[in-house]
Write a protein that holds these residues in place. Structure first.
Motif, PDB file in Angstrom:
ATOM      1  N   GLU A  34      62.996  62.721  53.070  1.00 20.37           N
ATOM      2  CA  GLU A  34      62.071  62.522  54.188  1.00 20.37           C
ATOM      3  C   GLU A  34      61.154  63.731  54.351  1.00 20.37           C
ATOM      4  OE1 GLU A  34      60.488  60.257  57.248  1.00 20.37           O
ATOM      5  OE2 GLU A  34      62.329  59.659  56.227  1.00 20.37           O
ATOM      6  N   SER A  35      61.744  64.919  54.295  1.00 19.12           N
ATOM      7  CA  SER A  35      60.938  66.130  54.484  1.00 19.12           C
ATOM      8  C   SER A  35      60.027  66.384  53.292  1.00 19.12           C
ATOM      9  CB  SER A  35      61.850  67.338  54.720  1.00 19.12           C
ATOM     10  OG  SER A  35      62.709  67.539  53.604  1.00 19.12           O
ATOM     11  N   LEU A  36      60.525  66.129  52.074  1.00 17.58           N
ATOM     12  CA  LEU A  36      59.683  66.330  50.893  1.00 17.58           C
ATOM     13  C   LEU A  36      58.515  65.350  50.873  1.00 17.58           C
ATOM     14  CD1 LEU A  36      61.976  67.065  47.805  1.00 17.58           C
ATOM     15  CD2 LEU A  36      60.319  68.569  48.893  1.00 17.58           C
ATOM     16  N   ALA A  37      58.763  64.115  51.315  1.00 14.95           N
ATOM     17  CA  ALA A  37      57.701  63.108  51.309  1.00 14.95           C
ATOM     18  C   ALA A  37      56.565  63.481  52.246  1.00 14.95           C
ATOM     19  CB  ALA A  37      58.268  61.746  51.689  1.00 14.95           C
ATOM     20  N   PHE A  44      49.917  66.799  47.954  1.00 18.74           N
ATOM     21  CA  PHE A  44      48.857  67.380  47.140  1.00 18.74           C
ATOM     22  C   PHE A  44      49.000  66.997  45.676  1.00 18.74           C
ATOM     23  CE2 PHE A  44      45.455  70.344  46.538  1.00 18.74           C
ATOM     24  CZ  PHE A  44      44.924  70.497  47.809  1.00 18.74           C
ATOM     25  N   LEU A  45      50.224  67.108  45.132  1.00 21.58           N
ATOM     26  CA  LEU A  45      50.372  66.815  43.706  1.00 21.58           C
ATOM     27  C   LEU A  45      50.186  65.329  43.413  1.00 21.58           C
ATOM     28  CD1 LEU A  45      53.288  65.486  42.504  1.00 21.58           C
ATOM     29  CD2 LEU A  45      54.168  67.575  43.508  1.00 21.58           C
ATOM     30  N   MET A  46      50.403  64.475  44.442  1.00 20.30           N
ATOM     31  CA  MET A  46      50.134  63.045  44.278  1.00 20.30           C
ATOM     32  C   MET A  46      48.713  62.685  44.713  1.00 20.30           C
ATOM     33  SD  MET A  46      52.626  61.592  42.840  1.00 20.30           S
ATOM     34  CE  MET A  46      52.124  59.908  43.113  1.00 20.30           C
ATOM     35  N   HIS A  47      47.991  63.670  45.231  1.00 17.28           N
ATOM     36  CA  HIS A  47      46.589  63.513  45.621  1.00 17.28           C
ATOM     37  C   HIS A  47      46.404  62.419  46.671  1.00 17.28           C
ATOM     38  CE1 HIS A  47      45.482  66.383  42.531  1.00 17.28           C
ATOM     39  NE2 HIS A  47      46.387  65.783  41.782  1.00 17.28           N
ATOM     40  N   TYR A  48      47.273  62.515  47.696  1.00 15.19           N
ATOM     41  CA  TYR A  48      47.127  61.655  48.867  1.00 15.19           C
ATOM     42  C   TYR A  48      46.121  62.271  49.827  1.00 15.19           C
ATOM     43  CZ  TYR A  48      51.364  59.000  47.653  1.00 15.19           C
ATOM     44  OH  TYR A  48      52.294  58.200  47.038  1.00 15.19           O
ATOM     45  N   GLN A  49      45.419  61.399  50.531  1.00 13.79           N
ATOM     46  CA  GLN A  49      44.527  61.815  51.603  1.00 13.79           C
ATOM     47  C   GLN A  49      44.804  60.969  52.838  1.00 13.79           C
ATOM     48  OE1 GLN A  49      40.475  61.500  50.113  1.00 13.79           O
ATOM     49  NE2 GLN A  49      40.357  63.708  49.896  1.00 13.79           N
ATOM     50  N   PRO A  50      44.607  61.543  54.033  1.00 15.95           N
ATOM     51  CA  PRO A  50      44.773  60.727  55.239  1.00 15.95           C
ATOM     52  C   PRO A  50      43.844  59.515  55.204  1.00 15.95           C
ATOM     53  CG  PRO A  50      44.641  63.049  55.806  1.00 15.95           C
ATOM     54  CD  PRO A  50      44.293  62.948  54.349  1.00 15.95           C
ATOM     55  N   SER A  51      44.395  58.356  55.527  1.00 14.03           N
ATOM     56  CA  SER A  51      43.613  57.130  55.521  1.00 14.03           C
ATOM     57  C   SER A  51      42.835  56.990  56.822  1.00 14.03           C
ATOM     58  CB  SER A  51      44.530  55.921  55.336  1.00 14.03           C
ATOM     59  OG  SER A  51      43.799  54.721  55.409  1.00 14.03           O
ATOM     60  N   THR A  52      41.739  56.265  56.760  1.00 13.07           N
ATOM     61  CA  THR A  52      40.896  56.062  57.942  1.00 13.07           C
ATOM     62  C   THR A  52      41.672  55.401  59.072  1.00 13.07           C
ATOM     63  OG1 THR A  52      38.982  55.784  56.488  1.00 13.07           O
ATOM     64  CG2 THR A  52      38.733  55.054  58.774  1.00 13.07           C
ATOM     65  N   TRP A  53      42.574  54.486  58.729  1.00 12.84           N
ATOM     66  CA  TRP A  53      43.309  53.720  59.740  1.00 12.84           C
ATOM     67  C   TRP A  53      44.732  54.231  59.912  1.00 12.84           C
ATOM     68  CZ3 TRP A  53      39.461  51.522  61.857  1.00 12.84           C
ATOM     69  CH2 TRP A  53      38.404  51.029  61.095  1.00 12.84           C
ATOM     70  N   GLY A  54      44.974  55.485  59.559  1.00 14.65           N
ATOM     71  CA  GLY A  54      46.303  56.050  59.688  1.00 14.65           C
ATOM     72  C   GLY A  54      47.065  55.985  58.377  1.00 14.65           C
ATOM     73  N   TYR A  56      48.413  57.304  54.664  1.00 14.05           N
ATOM     74  CA  TYR A  56      47.820  58.006  53.530  1.00 14.05           C
ATOM     75  C   TYR A  56      47.346  57.018  52.474  1.00 14.05           C
ATOM     76  CZ  TYR A  56      49.841  62.288  55.420  1.00 14.05           C
ATOM     77  OH  TYR A  56      50.153  63.349  56.226  1.00 14.05           O
ATOM     78  N   LYS A  57      46.438  57.509  51.633  1.00 11.03           N
ATOM     79  CA  LYS A  57      45.970  56.720  50.502  1.00 11.03           C
ATOM     80  C   LYS A  57      45.727  57.653  49.328  1.00 11.03           C
ATOM     81  CE  LYS A  57      42.638  53.158  49.168  1.00 11.03           C
ATOM     82  NZ  LYS A  57      41.472  52.350  49.609  1.00 11.03           N
ATOM     83  N   GLY A  58      46.257  57.284  48.160  1.00 11.82           N
ATOM     84  CA  GLY A  58      46.093  58.112  46.973  1.00 11.82           C
ATOM     85  C   GLY A  58      44.704  57.980  46.379  1.00 11.82           C
ATOM     86  N   LEU A  59      44.201  59.074  45.820  1.00 11.26           N
ATOM     87  CA  LEU A  59      42.882  59.052  45.191  1.00 11.26           C
ATOM     88  C   LEU A  59      42.895  58.285  43.877  1.00 11.26           C
ATOM     89  CD1 LEU A  59      41.836  62.768  45.807  1.00 11.26           C
ATOM     90  CD2 LEU A  59      40.962  60.754  46.987  1.00 11.26           C
ATOM     91  N   ALA A  60      44.027  58.315  43.170  1.00 11.61           N
ATOM     92  CA  ALA A  60      44.135  57.595  41.900  1.00 11.61           C
ATOM     93  C   ALA A  60      44.122  56.095  42.172  1.00 11.61           C
ATOM     94  CB  ALA A  60      45.404  57.996  41.168  1.00 11.61           C
ATOM     95  N   GLY A  71      53.018  52.573  46.021  1.00 10.22           N
ATOM     96  CA  GLY A  71      53.011  54.032  46.005  1.00 10.22           C
ATOM     97  C   GLY A  71      51.702  54.661  46.419  1.00 10.22           C
ATOM     98  N   ARG A  72      50.594  53.939  46.276  1.00 12.76           N
ATOM     99  CA  ARG A  72      49.299  54.527  46.624  1.00 12.76           C
ATOM    100  C   ARG A  72      49.164  54.762  48.123  1.00 12.76           C
ATOM    101  NH1 ARG A  72      43.097  52.323  45.393  1.00 12.76           N
ATOM    102  NH2 ARG A  72      42.104  54.333  45.870  1.00 12.76           N
ATOM    103  N   THR A  73      49.871  53.981  48.921  1.00 10.93           N
ATOM    104  CA  THR A  73      49.727  54.098  50.375  1.00 10.93           C
ATOM    105  C   THR A  73      51.021  54.493  51.082  1.00 10.93           C
ATOM    106  OG1 THR A  73      50.099  51.708  50.538  1.00 10.93           O
ATOM    107  CG2 THR A  73      47.811  52.471  50.496  1.00 10.93           C
ATOM    108  N   HIS A  74      52.119  54.689  50.342  1.00 15.91           N
ATOM    109  CA  HIS A  74      53.399  55.035  50.961  1.00 15.91           C
ATOM    110  C   HIS A  74      54.027  56.216  50.219  1.00 15.91           C
ATOM    111  CE1 HIS A  74      52.847  50.910  52.465  1.00 15.91           C
ATOM    112  NE2 HIS A  74      53.582  51.295  53.497  1.00 15.91           N
ATOM    113  N   PRO A  75      53.747  57.444  50.648  1.00 12.97           N
ATOM    114  CA  PRO A  75      54.290  58.621  49.964  1.00 12.97           C
ATOM    115  C   PRO A  75      55.814  58.626  49.879  1.00 12.97           C
ATOM    116  CG  PRO A  75      52.555  59.259  51.484  1.00 12.97           C
ATOM    117  CD  PRO A  75      52.828  57.816  51.740  1.00 12.97           C
TER     118      PRO A  75
END
Length: 639
Positions: A34-37, A44-54, A56-60, A71-75
């Protein structure tokens, strides 16, 4: 009633533990996962960014980049799936290059370092492509190469950065020749052939083109930037240990398995170079040193701000720089012979009248000169310039003297990390001939204009995105949007026989103009295109005179009759460099409009601007637009 408690059998208990280890491992460490996620490193290493609607969303954008379908939206789901994938790898058989350790080598190392108790059973992994990638690069040191700005090419107007991978750890042993054997890892947009410049700009700003990573021999990029586009290359060698170099290579391997949405002003080559570097080497905090809108020049400035990170800076001069360095060593008669090569004719009889050493210098300069002025001809087998170059090579082969190596010192005033920041805001005090006073603002998201300090930037050229000017007039208690240029480019390179450069200008956007065609003032929307020449009036090119023919097409609902305004006319001026940090310009425009009852438009400008410090400048200007005169005092900050 009594209970009989049986003593557990050791072998059965051990077997139960082994069979259920994966589930036990995940369930016994929910807090750790939980804490690592949620950790910055994982995001950062998965290149997630905060999503507009709350969330995260991955750049890849490719599912192959992730271990979990969501996985793109659920770290957290991605981390859990990744741990399970590695833990169960020994139970499955994989095709070549499909083993989890082949696909995610950096994530595997990261989990071993950061997830307590993570020790999956070893299993053979046949990673042919990954092993080839590691062997081919043989990475021992890393540099970030920046190719200088080139406003004549839409894809190069902001410069470009790439990762240079060297197999030589000792920079002292790494000459300009041996570095050509290095590799370059490049991130760029994939643009279909035949895309016109306007769609190129719109698509690049809106993220319509995918971006991908690629690895190429470094000499390919030298040939492209140094020779074909005549751009200087600056390489910033980073002080990384071998573990950090290996981690970066693994991170880049993973990044190369997916496309990304490419945005010119944000998620571009500069963004992914810095993001990949910080993901692999967390001690290097560089992303907080750049603005939201990021261009390649921001990359090297951010690296230079990290104490001790850049251990050396190398400069590779362009073919243009080399040509003029060689021409400077020739006397007028020798230079005249080289000049005649522009017609692709080699005058062997005239060459024979010079000494052997003079012939050597002339032939060396001539070979570079032909390559400079005919970069496109090398794709045509029977081009006249190729035949002329072949003739020069034959003559050069008969001359036994070795080529004199050019000693071109590193021009610190052109070093890109020393330049001002890419964005700019300013305060402007205005007063006009009617005694009105206004307080204005000036905001430009990128990059540079001809009066900005030229340290670290192109000379006599400018390119800007989203340049906004507005004024609040005190007496009228009114705010007016003076102009909004979505794109503005100007190039005023000096014309010479050796460099028959064209000068040009393009402005696309809005302006509020005092114009008789509007009866008073009106908001005009449209485009201006100009072409012409610039001539240097001094040997150092400190004083230049330019003349352009401008065509404009504008629209406004305030125009009488037709809503369109089409005009053509001269745009002339003088540009003077008082120093690297102080410049002035005199400019006059006179447009003639097409159509009945259209009036001419005349405007004049005189402006002086001086750079006080790297990121502050002060200027004063006088404007006369159809008799409406104003004086403006400007204070700019670059950020």
């Amino acid at each position: 009633m009594s209970f009989r408690i049986q003593k557990p059998q050791p072998l059965l208990g051990l077997l139960f533990l082994l069979l259920n280890w994966n589930a036990f491992a995940l369930e016994s460490r929910p807090d750790t996962i939980e804490s690592l996620a949620k950790s910055e490193q994982w995001l950062f290493l998965m290149h997630y960014q905060p999503s507009t609607w709350g969330g995260y969303k991955g750049l890849a954008t490719s599912p192959k980049f992730y271990a979990h379908p969501e996985g793109r939206t659920h770290p957290k789901k991605e981390l859990q799936a990744l741990v399970q994938l590695f833990n169960e790898a020994h139970q499955n058989s994989y095709k070549v290059d499909q083993h989890p350790r082949c696909r995610f080598p950096f994530r595997f190392k990261w989990l071993k370092r950061n997830l307590k108790g993570f020790a999956p059973t070893e299993s053979p992994a046949n990673c042919e492509l990954y092993d080839l990638y590691i062997d081919k690069h043989n990475a021992k040191s890393i540099g970030i190469s920046f190719s200088s700005y080139n406003v004549n090419s839409p894809s190069s107007a902001f410069g470009h950065t790439l990762i240079k991978v060297s197999s030589n750890k000792n920079l002292n042993d790494h000459s300009k020749k041996t570095e050509l054997l290095d590799r370059g890892i490049n991130y760029a947009s994939n643009i279909p052939d035949g895309v016109n410049p306007i769609w190129y700009a719109v698509g690049g700003l809106a993220g319509f083109f995918p971006g991908t990573f690629s690895s190429v021999p470094y000499y390919f990029k030298v040939r492209e930037y140094n020779d074909y586009e005549a751009r200087d290359i600056w390489t910033y060698h980073l002080d990384l240990n071998q573990t950090e170099v290996d981690d970066l290579m693994d991170q880049l391997w993973e990044l190369g398995n997916s496309p990304y949405d490419y945005y010119f002003l944000t998620e571009n080559c500069a963004y992914y170079v810095l993001r990949g570097l910080q993901a692999a080497v967390p001690r290097i905090q560089v992303m907080d040193k750049v603005p939201f809108w990021m261009i390649p020049g921001d990359t090297v400035r951010a690296l230079a701000k990290v104490p001790g990170l850049v251990k050396a800076v190398d400069y590779r001069p362009s073919i243009r720089t080399q040509v003029f360095a060689r021409l400077d060593k020739l006397n007028p008669d020798q230079a005249e012979w080289v000049k005649d090569l522009a017609s692709n004719k080699v005058n062997t009889s005239a060459l024979s009248t010079f000494s052997e050493s003079q012939q050597r210098d002339m032939l060396d300069a001539g070979l570079d000169f032909i390559e400079l002025i005919n970069p496109d001809d090398y794709y045509e087998k029977e081009s006249p310039s190729l035949k002329a170059k072949f003739k020069l090579l034959q003559l050069r082969a008969r001359n036994p003297l070795e080529t004199l190596s050019l000693q071109i010192p590193l021009p610190e005033q052109a070093q890109p990390d020393r330049g001002h920041e890419s964005a700019r805001w300013g305060l402007v005090g205005r007063t006009d001939t009617l005694g009105h006073f206004g307080l204005g603002f000036d905001m430009r998201f990128a990059l540079h204009d001809v009066l900005d300090g030229e340290v670290g930037y192109m000379r006599n050229a400018g390119v800007g995105f989203f340049h906004i000017e507005g004024t609040y007039w005190e007496e009228q208690n009114e705010f007016i949007l003076d102009s909004f240029a979505a794109l503005e480019v100007i190039a005023l390179p000096a014309y010479s026989y050796y460099q028959p450069n064209k000068s040009w200008k393009m402005i696309f956007g809005h302006e509020r103009r005092i114009d008789e065609n509007c009866l008073s003032a009106c908001d005009l929307f449209g485009i201006e295109l100009a072409s012409g020449r610039t001539y240097a009036l001094t040997s150092q090119e400190d004083l230049l005179i330019y003349g352009l023919i401008t065509t404009e097409l504008k629209w406004s609902r305030h125009l009488p009759g037709s809503d369109f305004l089409a005009g053509v006319g001269p745009d002339v001026g003088l540009l003077y460099h008082w120093s690297l940090n102080t410049k002035s310009i005199l400019q006059y425009k006179h447009y003639f409009y097409l159509g009945d009852q259209r009036e001419v438009y005349r405007s004049g400008l005189a402006e002086l601007r001086s750079t006080i410090t790297t990121n502050w400048s002060l200027g004063v200007s006088f404007q006369n637009n159809e008799g409406h005169k104003s004086v403006n005092l400007k204070l700019f900050n670059y950020f």
